[in-house]
Structures are given as C-alpha cells and as structure tokens.
Design an enzyme around this catalytic site. Structure first.
Site, PDB file in Angstrom:
ATOM      1  N   LYS A   1       0.815  -1.219   0.000  1.00 45.90           N
ATOM      2  CA  LYS A   1       0.000   0.000   0.000  1.00 45.90           C
ATOM      3  C   LYS A   1       0.853   1.276   0.000  1.00 45.90           C
ATOM      4  O   LYS A   1       0.401   2.327  -0.428  1.00 45.90           O
ATOM      5  CB  LYS A   1      -0.937   0.014   1.202  1.00 45.90           C
ATOM      6  CG  LYS A   1      -2.058  -1.017   1.160  1.00 45.90           C
ATOM      7  CD  LYS A   1      -3.224  -0.531   0.348  1.00 45.90           C
ATOM      8  CE  LYS A   1      -4.531  -1.274   0.525  1.00 45.90           C
ATOM      9  NZ  LYS A   1      -4.524  -2.683   0.883  1.00 45.90           N
TER      10      LYS A   1
ATOM     11  N   SER B   1       1.181  -9.937  -0.494  1.00 40.56           N
ATOM     12  CA  SER B   1       0.904  -8.500  -0.504  1.00 40.56           C
ATOM     13  C   SER B   1       1.166  -7.771   0.807  1.00 40.56           C
ATOM     14  O   SER B   1       1.300  -6.550   0.815  1.00 40.56           O
ATOM     15  CB  SER B   1      -0.540  -8.269  -0.947  1.00 40.56           C
ATOM     16  OG  SER B   1      -1.410  -9.101  -0.199  1.00 40.56           O
TER      17      SER B   1
END
Ligand SMILES: *Cc1c(COP(=O)(O)O)cnc(C)c1O
Length: 317
Positions: free
Chosen positions: A52, A302
């Site tokens: 992110k 991720s």
C-alpha cells in the site's frame, strides 16, 4: 481513461526512496509440492508491511507538489498506515478515520507514524463520508485506498519489479480486494509482456469480483468475515473493474482453511510472516495445475501485518 504502463513508470520514479524494491523468495518444499517453480514477491517485507505504501506515496507526493499539507484517509488497515507514513516522511499532517471497533494494535501502528486518529461509525461508507467532510472543511486531500489512477499506478510498480526479477515467469497470482493492486499489475504486465498470465485470487467468502466478472458489472455482496481482512471490500472499484474485465486471465477462490494452511506453511517452512490477505496467492499456487515442465509461477505476498494474538487464533488446530 485507463492508466497506462507509462503512468506506472512515472510512479516508479516518484516512489523510489520511500518504497523498497522488495526481494523475491523461493521455497524448495513449495516447488516440490506444487510441481512448478514457485517465487514469492515479498511485499510483506515492504516499508509499513504492505504494498500500500507504493500507491500512497505516488498519490500523496502529487498532492504535496500541488501545495497540499494535510492528507486524510479512511482505513484502519494497511492503507491507513501507508498514508500516515508517507505524510510523515514529507512533513505533512495526516488524519486517519477508523471504525469505532478498530483493533487497538492497528490504531497504535497508525498513531505511531504520527497521524491523528478519528473514530467514526462501523461501516466504510460512514468513514469515507466523514473523511471527505473533513477534507472539504480543512482543505485536506482525501487519499482513496484503490479507486484512483495514481494509487493504481503506484501499486502497478510491483508488476514491473516482478518482470525484472523473474523474467521468464509464466503466471502471476495476485490477491484481489478493491482491485487497486491487480489493476496496476495487469497494466504493467499486459502492456509489456501480454503472454504472462495474471490470475486474481479472492477468498470464497469475499467473491465480489468473481460475481461481478460473471455478471459483466460491479456486484455488491453482503459484509463478510474472512480472515483476509484486506480483501473484505464488498464491491470492485469503478476504475479498477474495467481493467480486470479487459486483461484478467483467470480468477480463483480459496477457502478459509486453505488460507490458514498457506499462513502456517509460510511461517513454519519459510520463516516468513505473511498476513492472511497476502497468503491467498500462496494458497492458490499450492493448487496450481501445470502442464509445462519447469514452469515459473509468482505468488504476490501482498502484506505481513498481523498481531501475535491474531496469529495464535489462526494457527490453532
Ligand atoms: C489492501 C490489501 C490487499 C487488496 O488490495 P486491493 O488494491 O484493494 O485489491 C491485499 N493484501 C493486502 C495485504 C492489503 O493490504
């Protein structure tokens, strides 16, 4: 109006120095088990613990160049941490709106990066409305978690790195929440190496993208409790979804049990802490059926943010 690989190349320059070029890990056991050569793109080792930071840096830096000195996000998770971290790096003020029932560990992580916390309601709709209202009053810039061209382009830089690190990759498995990560990776991969397959992965309990692809338009599902909390978004984004419709090769679902098995495998065998949202791609690779010898497959891990008490619960047998 879709993003292009040029946007992703520009994003790469913008985020260098804040986001890391993360390593690709291998596992002999996983390779033997799955019958393909498995590579794990380690975004769990990224600054702030998830990819992110890539999109957030791209978006917040642009706002800074345009004169903004205050950014605001509505996320108790990895996006909130990323926005708080980038704002601090640039000397900007950050406000993060979190749900009233947010886990203390997550709120503390965001606060540790210097952001102001505002508690509001329990639904993402309430939080986003509140964040936008504060932005309008304060002249702050709202930073969305996925449905934004600069965010998508930033996340896509992961795709450019994968193509450099595993040049003869044949398939890349990517977790799908709102679709910011996979739309960026799709653009990077399909606009330079169209033969490389990109496969989305969702929890069975949060299959909004699968249903939307079937129906040909974004479908909203009921709130879900999958342990992959970064994938609980109940509807694909308006900007991200058309990219998936255009480019996605396949979408696979994984069960809660399969996510937990992947988490346990990463921890026990690879000594890597990958959070459930990041483990879905690993779980999918474990079921990958190959008809090619020496096929190389990448699982995008991720993120890696999880508290020890959560881990204990997930690992109980
Ligand atoms: C946000 C997040 C995702 C999902 O990303 P989208 O861009 O919303 O699809 C996956 N894994 C982790 C660890 C995340 O934080």
């Amino acid at each position: 109006m879709m993003i292009t690989i040029e946007d992703i190349r520009k994003a790469r320059e913008a985020i260098a120095g804040v986001a890391k070029y993360t390593p690709v890990l291998t596992s002999k056991t996983l390779t033997e088990r799955s019958g393909v050569e498995v590579y794990i793109k380690g975004e769990h080792l990224q600054t702030t613990g998830s990819f992110k930071i890539r999109g957030a840096t791209n978006k917040v830096k642009k706002a800074f160049r345009e004169g903004a000195r205050h950014v605001i996000a509505a996320s108790s998770g990895n996006h909130g941490q990323a926005v708080a971290f980038v704002a601090k790096t640039l000397g900007m003020k950050a406000t993060v709106v979190v749900p009233e029932n947010a886990a203390k560990a997550k709120v503390d992580a965001i606060r540790n990066y210097g952001a102001e916390i505002i508690y509001c309601g329990t639904t993402s709709h309430e939080r986003i409305e509140r964040a936008k209202a504060i932005a309008a009053e304060d002249g702050a810039v709202f930073i969305p978690p996925y449905d934004d061209p600069l965010i998508m382009a930033g996340q896509g830089t992961t795709g450019l790195e994968i193509l450099e690190q595993v040049p003869d990759v044949s398939a890349i498995y990517v977790p799908v929440g709102g679709g910011g990560l996979i739309s960026g990776v799709l653009t990077a991969v399909k606009e330079s190496r169209p033969n490389v397959k990109v496969i989305g992965v969702e929890p069975e309990l949060a299959n909004d993208t699968q249903l939307s692809l079937k129906k040909g338009e974004p479908v909203t599902i009921a709130a879900t409790e999958t342990i992959a909390d970064g994938l609980r978004t109940n509807k694909p984004g308006e900007l991200t979804f058309p990219v998936l419709q255009k480019y996605l090769d396949d979408l696979v679902l994984v069960s809660e049990e399969e996510i937990k098995a992947a988490l346990r495998f990463a921890l026990e065998r690879m000594k890597q802490l990958i959070e459930p949202s990041g483990c879905v791609s690993l779980a999918a690779v474990m079921k990958h059926k190959s008809d090619m010898p020496n096929e190389k497959v990448v699982a995008l891990a991720s993120g890696g943010n999880a508290s020890l008490s959560q881990l204990g619960k997930w690992l109980e047998v």
